[in-house]
Design an enzyme around this catalytic site. Structure first.
Site, PDB file in Angstrom:
ATOM      1  N   CYS A 118      80.185  47.769   0.672  1.00 41.88           N
ATOM      2  CA  CYS A 118      80.631  46.650   0.789  1.00 41.88           C
ATOM      3  C   CYS A 118      80.420  45.837   2.102  1.00 41.88           C
ATOM      4  O   CYS A 118      80.554  46.580   2.828  1.00 41.88           O
ATOM      5  CB  CYS A 118      81.966  46.632   0.011  1.00 41.88           C
ATOM      6  N   ARG A 163      73.590  46.926   3.848  1.00 43.62           N
ATOM      7  CA  ARG A 163      74.594  47.895   3.399  1.00 43.62           C
ATOM      8  C   ARG A 163      74.640  48.544   2.041  1.00 43.62           C
ATOM      9  O   ARG A 163      74.937  49.498   1.577  1.00 43.62           O
ATOM     10  CB  ARG A 163      76.015  47.488   3.843  1.00 43.62           C
ATOM     11  N   TRP A 213      79.708  46.470  -3.561  1.00 45.38           N
ATOM     12  CA  TRP A 213      78.921  47.559  -4.194  1.00 45.38           C
ATOM     13  C   TRP A 213      79.789  48.237  -5.248  1.00 45.38           C
ATOM     14  O   TRP A 213      80.757  48.830  -4.914  1.00 45.38           O
ATOM     15  CB  TRP A 213      78.469  48.492  -2.871  1.00 45.38           C
ATOM     16  N   ASN A 219      87.113  46.269   1.180  1.00 44.57           N
ATOM     17  CA  ASN A 219      86.070  47.447   1.062  1.00 44.57           C
ATOM     18  C   ASN A 219      86.918  48.659   0.893  1.00 44.57           C
ATOM     19  O   ASN A 219      87.907  48.699   1.687  1.00 44.57           O
ATOM     20  CB  ASN A 219      85.294  47.612   2.495  1.00 44.57           C
ATOM     21  N   GLY A 220      86.205  49.957   0.128  1.00 49.41           N
ATOM     22  CA  GLY A 220      86.881  50.962   0.049  1.00 49.41           C
ATOM     23  C   GLY A 220      87.360  51.295  -1.347  1.00 49.41           C
ATOM     24  O   GLY A 220      87.009  50.746  -2.237  1.00 49.41           O
ATOM     25  N   GLU A 252      63.238  66.341   2.769  1.00 45.40           N
ATOM     26  CA  GLU A 252      63.477  64.962   3.145  1.00 45.40           C
ATOM     27  C   GLU A 252      62.481  64.269   2.750  1.00 45.40           C
ATOM     28  O   GLU A 252      62.563  62.955   2.149  1.00 45.40           O
ATOM     29  CB  GLU A 252      63.682  64.863   4.673  1.00 45.40           C
ATOM     30  N   LYS A 300      63.236  60.780   0.500  1.00 45.67           N
ATOM     31  CA  LYS A 300      62.854  59.326   0.946  1.00 45.67           C
ATOM     32  C   LYS A 300      61.850  58.832  -0.164  1.00 45.67           C
ATOM     33  O   LYS A 300      61.960  57.713  -0.514  1.00 45.67           O
ATOM     34  CB  LYS A 300      61.809  59.681   2.271  1.00 45.67           C
ATOM     35  N   HIS A 311      58.507  80.431 -10.733  1.00 46.25           N
ATOM     36  CA  HIS A 311      59.472  81.189 -11.371  1.00 46.25           C
ATOM     37  C   HIS A 311      60.092  80.285 -12.515  1.00 46.25           C
ATOM     38  O   HIS A 311      61.329  80.253 -12.768  1.00 46.25           O
ATOM     39  CB  HIS A 311      60.465  81.628 -10.488  1.00 46.25           C
ATOM     40  N   LYS A 351      74.107  51.666   2.563  1.00 44.02           N
ATOM     41  CA  LYS A 351      73.979  52.138   3.934  1.00 44.02           C
ATOM     42  C   LYS A 351      74.815  53.397   4.617  1.00 44.02           C
ATOM     43  O   LYS A 351      74.419  54.158   4.765  1.00 44.02           O
ATOM     44  CB  LYS A 351      73.568  51.021   4.951  1.00 44.02           C
TER      45      LYS A 351
HETATM   46  C1  F6R Z   1      69.094  58.480   2.661  1.00 40.41           C
HETATM   47  C2  F6R Z   1      70.142  58.200   3.511  1.00 40.41           C
HETATM   48  C3  F6R Z   1      71.500  58.880   3.018  1.00 40.41           C
HETATM   49  C4  F6R Z   1      72.475  59.074   4.378  1.00 40.41           C
HETATM   50  C5  F6R Z   1      73.664  59.609   3.848  1.00 40.41           C
HETATM   51  C6  F6R Z   1      74.489  60.084   5.003  1.00 40.41           C
HETATM   52  O1  F6R Z   1      67.954  57.835   3.303  1.00 40.41           O
HETATM   53  O2  F6R Z   1      70.076  57.421   4.284  1.00 40.41           O
HETATM   54  O3  F6R Z   1      71.058  60.135   2.474  1.00 40.41           O
HETATM   55  O4  F6R Z   1      71.685  60.107   5.394  1.00 40.41           O
HETATM   56  O5  F6R Z   1      74.397  58.735   3.001  1.00 40.41           O
HETATM   57  O6  F6R Z   1      74.923  59.068   5.912  1.00 40.41           O
HETATM   58  P1  F6R Z   1      75.536  59.147   7.253  1.00 40.41           P
HETATM   59  O7  F6R Z   1      74.278  60.048   8.187  1.00 40.41           O
HETATM   60  O8  F6R Z   1      75.732  57.847   7.632  1.00 40.41           O
HETATM   61  O9  F6R Z   1      76.522  59.916   7.290  1.00 40.41           O
END
Ligand code: F6R
Length: 615
Positions: A2, A27, A75, A99-100, A477, A481, A500, A610
């Site tokens: 949020c 975010r 969110w 937020n929270g 990764e 992505k 397997h 984010k």
């Molecule tokens: C994926 C992504 C998330 C963050 C994860 C941790 O692209 O960005 O998987 O890596 O939420 O976030 P941080 O690094 O901010 O603790």
């Protein structure tokens, strides 16, 4: 997650709030709303969906001019995205954004029902708004009512509150969820994140926990629970408005991938003394074991860290998902090190893991991108990555610089425990500082070629990534992505593990991306490649010329992406592992182009946020 913005001052509040909400869009959110304080009391307008829909509603019935208001992007956690569940939540006296997560909201609701309150939304926030209202009716004092309410609440929160009887003032408080306060030429602001205040000022106050901020047109004041005024240091943002803008790129994600060479140079350069890694201020002695704890992409950087630290320095290293860490009763000793990785430094699971480690008496070190964030402040030691702001939800440059810090740490540990000569350490360090960013730059130059390849996957529904050793870490990764932004389901598999069980899923409609950058394992991965090829899979191989030469025969695949192999005369084998950097950039670009070609909102994938500030 949020986002919160609040403005009070000489200017009309609505445009400031909308601009702030747009700056916080990255975010992640699923509804938005604003509340304005004016002559006729508080006007609240909320809409499910994007900010455009909120703006449409505001155009249809414009609120009366106001110079003070709060705004929110939500969110959803408690209750589906809807107009009703969107913030602000209002009572006859006030309007509140949050937020929270309020953990004891059910208990609070039950208590307030006893006082005659009714509840209309499915959110935990409504309980908080009504609790402040309840105490306001008793105290007639906004600061006291906010403190009384927060004394009752459990969980994490950042609140912005306006009161009908006190037009022109905004009240704010936080616990375990970030909130900043700022003064600008024409008024004062509160915000959950820096981009929202950047168009007006680069100076801000970080609101301490359980401190109430009171802001109006002319002042920002802070009060402790005992009612005493506090004086806070003003901090300055070290990045510019343009860094928080797309600067001509179609998406932040592409811009941030293109920033990787510079971010790598800065992050590595900042840690060197006499051309060697310098961790004196961070690591006093070689830990008996390292526990890397993180979430998502940061956790995947941890996998790379484990590979490099164990290969270079032979220091046993575990990687644990932060949300699992404290529930698995990890075996921790005081002579070990818990290493937290986080771009935002606000991830609730990582913060909780950090607190668990500290309570167990283990030294903690955080590798964090956001200066002064919660993880950075609470860890015993902190090492900042210098990636600059990362706005796209999908993390790219932050991953690369986390890997670079871990590579430097691996060199440092290897040198300290005699596993590497100084000559080798210097060679590898120089390679990280120069050849790696150069190679990453070359891959960025291949973006159009990667786009053509990625576009072949636009109609794909399922896909596998396979690799061995460090290539397997990269697959994790690459796969994350791709799925998070393109919504193509993908799995990362150790190339030798597919047979397997999972190979039963491979058909001519399930393509496979094989990552083969490690010469020492490429021959082995080749068996996996042949197995999936003979089951009809469309096969894309990410490799290097060095690997192709070492195999001595062509790789049986449909398409290849060839990235530069990293070399260093002084330490050729270990240097080749650093090919991970150009390789991951290629995987990021592949995911980016696959999503962009599907016409998706690359920077704001559905359901994602984010920084994930809830457990
Ligand atoms: C994926 C992504 C998330 C963050 C994860 C941790 O692209 O960005 O998987 O890596 O939420 O976030 P941080 O690094 O901010 O603790």
């Amino acid at each position: 997650m949020c986002g919160i913005i609040g403005y009070t001052g000489e200017d009309q509040a609505l445009p400031v709030l909308l601009k702030g909400l747009r700056a916080l869009e990255y975010r992640g959110y699923d509804s938005a709303g604003i509340a304005l304080c004016g002559g006729n009391g508080i006007t609240t307008v909320k809409a499910k969906g994007r900010i455009d829909l909120l703006e449409e509603k505001l155009k249809i019935s414009p609120p009366e001019p106001s110079f003070c208001g709060i705004g929110h992007t939500r969110w959803a956690t408690h209750g589906a995205p809807s107009d009703l569940n969107a913030h602000p939540h209002s009572t006859e006296n006030l309007s509140l954004v949050h937020n929270g997560i309020i953990e004891n909201y059910a208990e609070v609701e039950a208590m307030l029902k006893g006082f005659g309150y009714t509840f209309v939304s499915e959110t935990d926030t409504e309980a908080a708004a009504k609790l402040v209202d309840h105490f306001y009716k008793i105290t007639c004092d906004p600061v006291k009512s906010v403190f009384s309410a927060t004394g009752f609440l459990r969980g994490s929160f950042a609140f912005g509150v306006i009161f009908r009887d006190v037009p022109g003032k905004i009240y704010a408080v936080r616990r375990d969820s970030p909130l900043i306060v700022a003064r600008c030429n024409h008024g004062s602001l509160i915000a959950s994140d820096i981009p929202a205040i950047l168009p007006y000022t680069k100076k801000y106050f970080r609101l301490p926990e359980d401190t109430v901020a009171v802001i109006d047109e002319k002042s920002t004041e802070f009060f402790g629970r005992d009612g005493k005024k506090l004086s806070l240091p003003e901090e300055t943002v070290d990045w510019s408005v343009s860094e928080a803008q797309k600067s001509g790129y179609p998406h932040f994600m592409l811009k941030e991938i293109c920033e990787e060479p510079e971010a790598l140079r800065k992050t590595v350069g900042a840690r060197l003394v006499d051309s060697l890694p310098d961790f004196k201020d961070i690591i006093d002695r070689i830990p008996e074991r390292i526990h890397i704890v993180a979430c998502g992409t940061a956790m995947h950087a941890g996998l790379i860290g484990k590979t490099l630290i164990e290969m270079f320095a032979r220091v046993p290293t575990e990687v644990c998902i932060a949300s699992e860490f404290r529930y698995r009763d990890p075996i921790l000793h005081g002579n070990e090190l818990v290493l937290l990785l986080s771009q935002s430094g606000e991830t609730a699971d990582t913060l909780a893991a950090l607190r668990h480690a500290k309570a167990a008496g283990v030294p903690t070190l955080a590798i964090v991108n956001v200066i002064g964030s919660s993880v950075a402040r609470e860890a015993d030691r902190v090492l900042y990555t210098l990636a600059g702001p990362e706005i796209a939800v999908a993390s790219t440059k932050a991953y690369s610089v986390q890997c670079a810090c871990l590579a430097l740490m691996a060199i440092d540990l290897a040198l300290k425990n005699g596993r590497m000569t100084e000559k080798e350490a210097r060679g590898l360090t120089e390679t990280l500082l120069t050849s790696v960013p150069e190679a990453v730059g070359k891959v960025i130059g291949m973006s159009e070629k990667i786009k053509v390849l990625a576009n072949e996957f636009t109609d794909t529904e399922h896909l596998f990534y396979i690799g061995r050793g460090i290539d397997c870490d990269l697959c994790a990764e690459g796969s994350l992505k791709l799925k998070e932004i393109s919504y193509i389901h993908s799995e990362a598999y150790a190339a030798g593990e597919l047979k397997h069980g999972t190979i039963s899923l491979v058909t001519d409609r399930v393509p496979v991306v094989a990552v083969m950058t490690d010469r020492s394992l490429a021959g082995k991965t080749l068996s996996g490649v042949r197995e999936v090829k003979s089951r009809g899979a469309h096969l894309l191989v990410l490799t290097t010329d060095g690997v192709k030469e070492s195999l001595g025969a062509p790789i049986p695949c449909d398409k290849t992406i060839t990235v530069p192999e990293i070399g260093c005369e002084d330490c050729p084998y270990l240097a080749r592992l650093l090919t991970l950097f150009p390789a991951v950039t290629a995987l990021q670009l592949f995911a980016y182009h696959a999503a962009a070609d599907r016409g998706l909102d690359v920077d704001k994938p559905r359901n994602l946020a984010k920084s994930v500030t809830v457990e």
